[in-house]
Design a protein around this motif. Structure first.
Motif, PDB file in Angstrom:
ATOM      1  N   TYR A  81       0.837  -1.199   0.000  1.00  0.00           N
ATOM      2  CA  TYR A  81       0.000   0.000   0.000  1.00  0.00           C
ATOM      3  C   TYR A  81       0.873   1.251   0.000  1.00  0.00           C
ATOM      4  O   TYR A  81       1.945   1.286   0.604  1.00  0.00           O
ATOM      5  N   MET A  83       0.140   5.734   0.024  1.00  0.00           N
ATOM      6  CA  MET A  83      -0.653   6.945  -0.125  1.00  0.00           C
ATOM      7  C   MET A  83       0.295   8.053  -0.583  1.00  0.00           C
ATOM      8  O   MET A  83       1.030   8.616   0.218  1.00  0.00           O
ATOM      9  N   CYS A  97      -2.119   5.549  -9.890  1.00  0.00           N
ATOM     10  CA  CYS A  97      -1.656   4.311  -9.234  1.00  0.00           C
ATOM     11  C   CYS A  97      -0.922   3.400 -10.220  1.00  0.00           C
ATOM     12  O   CYS A  97       0.230   3.018  -9.960  1.00  0.00           O
ATOM     13  N   VAL A 121      -4.928   5.722   6.983  1.00  0.00           N
ATOM     14  CA  VAL A 121      -5.689   6.972   6.867  1.00  0.00           C
ATOM     15  C   VAL A 121      -5.497   7.818   8.122  1.00  0.00           C
ATOM     16  O   VAL A 121      -5.284   9.033   8.038  1.00  0.00           O
ATOM     17  N   SER A 124      -2.349   9.893   8.259  1.00  0.00           N
ATOM     18  CA  SER A 124      -2.176  10.884   7.198  1.00  0.00           C
ATOM     19  C   SER A 124      -2.746  12.224   7.653  1.00  0.00           C
ATOM     20  O   SER A 124      -3.299  12.339   8.746  1.00  0.00           O
ATOM     21  N   VAL A 129      -9.923  10.198   1.603  1.00  0.00           N
ATOM     22  CA  VAL A 129      -8.990   9.358   0.850  1.00  0.00           C
ATOM     23  C   VAL A 129      -9.785   8.515  -0.143  1.00  0.00           C
ATOM     24  O   VAL A 129     -10.659   7.731   0.244  1.00  0.00           O
ATOM     25  N   HIS A 196      -6.544  13.008  -1.195  1.00  0.00           N
ATOM     26  CA  HIS A 196      -5.538  11.957  -1.160  1.00  0.00           C
ATOM     27  C   HIS A 196      -6.145  10.663  -1.690  1.00  0.00           C
ATOM     28  O   HIS A 196      -7.372  10.528  -1.807  1.00  0.00           O
ATOM     29  N   LEU A 198      -5.338   6.071  -2.009  1.00  0.00           N
ATOM     30  CA  LEU A 198      -4.563   4.927  -1.545  1.00  0.00           C
ATOM     31  C   LEU A 198      -4.421   3.917  -2.679  1.00  0.00           C
ATOM     32  O   LEU A 198      -5.418   3.439  -3.217  1.00  0.00           O
TER      33      LEU A 198
END
Length: 208
Positions: A81, A83, A97, A121, A124, A129, A196, A198
């Protein structure tokens, strides 16, 4: 460094800064242009230079790495993962991505991963998100994940998933003032934000 919003213009600059992305058969400039259907935001192209520069190092590190997580990505169970430190519309995030790593898509959230995702999350400074949830048909109540995994877990905030024209899914971040818990889900219009997002890379069975 201040965050910058990434629109169609920003994604094209991003690809210019990372030509290796265009050399992959499943990530082409045409794919990204077709996916970025949201209106361009008000940030001029020239001002996106710092955001592109900030992502260049991530793009360099995020090339395919033999089935392992690229540098800077966090592993949980069978996925990696990340972000990124930029914001985008849902459409822009959907293009960024796989531009960072050909295996990556907007994240899906399941029973065995939601706590980990919510921790990312919480750590951040996001208002919201984006993740890969999308309404399967306008006006309908059926949802799916961009990566094709089953939609087998939900965490909707009160009153959400009711407006049939709000087609994309976002998670509540720590800077949101909405009356919901951190990490709860909202259905919103896909060109909202910029927020944002992910990204997630599924690892092959051989390295699980």
């Amino acid at each position: 460094m201040p965050l910058r919003a990434v629109s169609l213009c920003g994604a094209l600059l991003l690809l210019a800064a990372a030509p290796t992305a265009l050399g992959r058969p499943d990530v082409t400039l045409g794919d990204i242009v077709r996916n970025l259907t949201a209106p361009a935001d008000s940030v001029p192209c020239a001002e996106l230079g710092r955001a592109v520069e900030a992502l260049q190092q991530q793009l360099t590190a995020a090339q395919s790495s033999g089935g392992q997580c690229p540098a800077g990505w966090s592993r949980h169970r069978h996925s990696c993962y990340l972000m990124p430190a930029v914001t985008a519309t849902w459409f822009g995030a959907s293009a960024l991505c796989p531009a960072m790593d050909r295996r990556a898509r907007l994240a899906s959230v399941h029973n065995d991963s939601h706590q980990f995702v919510e921790e990312l999350v919480a750590n951040s400074d996001a208002t919201y998100v984006w993740v890969g949830g999308m309404r399967l048909r306008k006006g309908g109540q059926d949802w799916g994940w961009q990566d094709g995994t089953p939609f087998d877990f939900t965490n909707w905030a009160a009153g959400q998933s009711t407006a049939g024209n709000e087609l994309c899914l976002e998670l509540q971040g720590p800077r949101s003032r909405h009356d919901a818990r951190l990490g709860q889900w909202h259905d919103v219009i896909c060109d909202g934000g910029p927020y944002h997002f992910l990204c997630q890379i599924p690892l092959p069975p051989a390295v699980r």
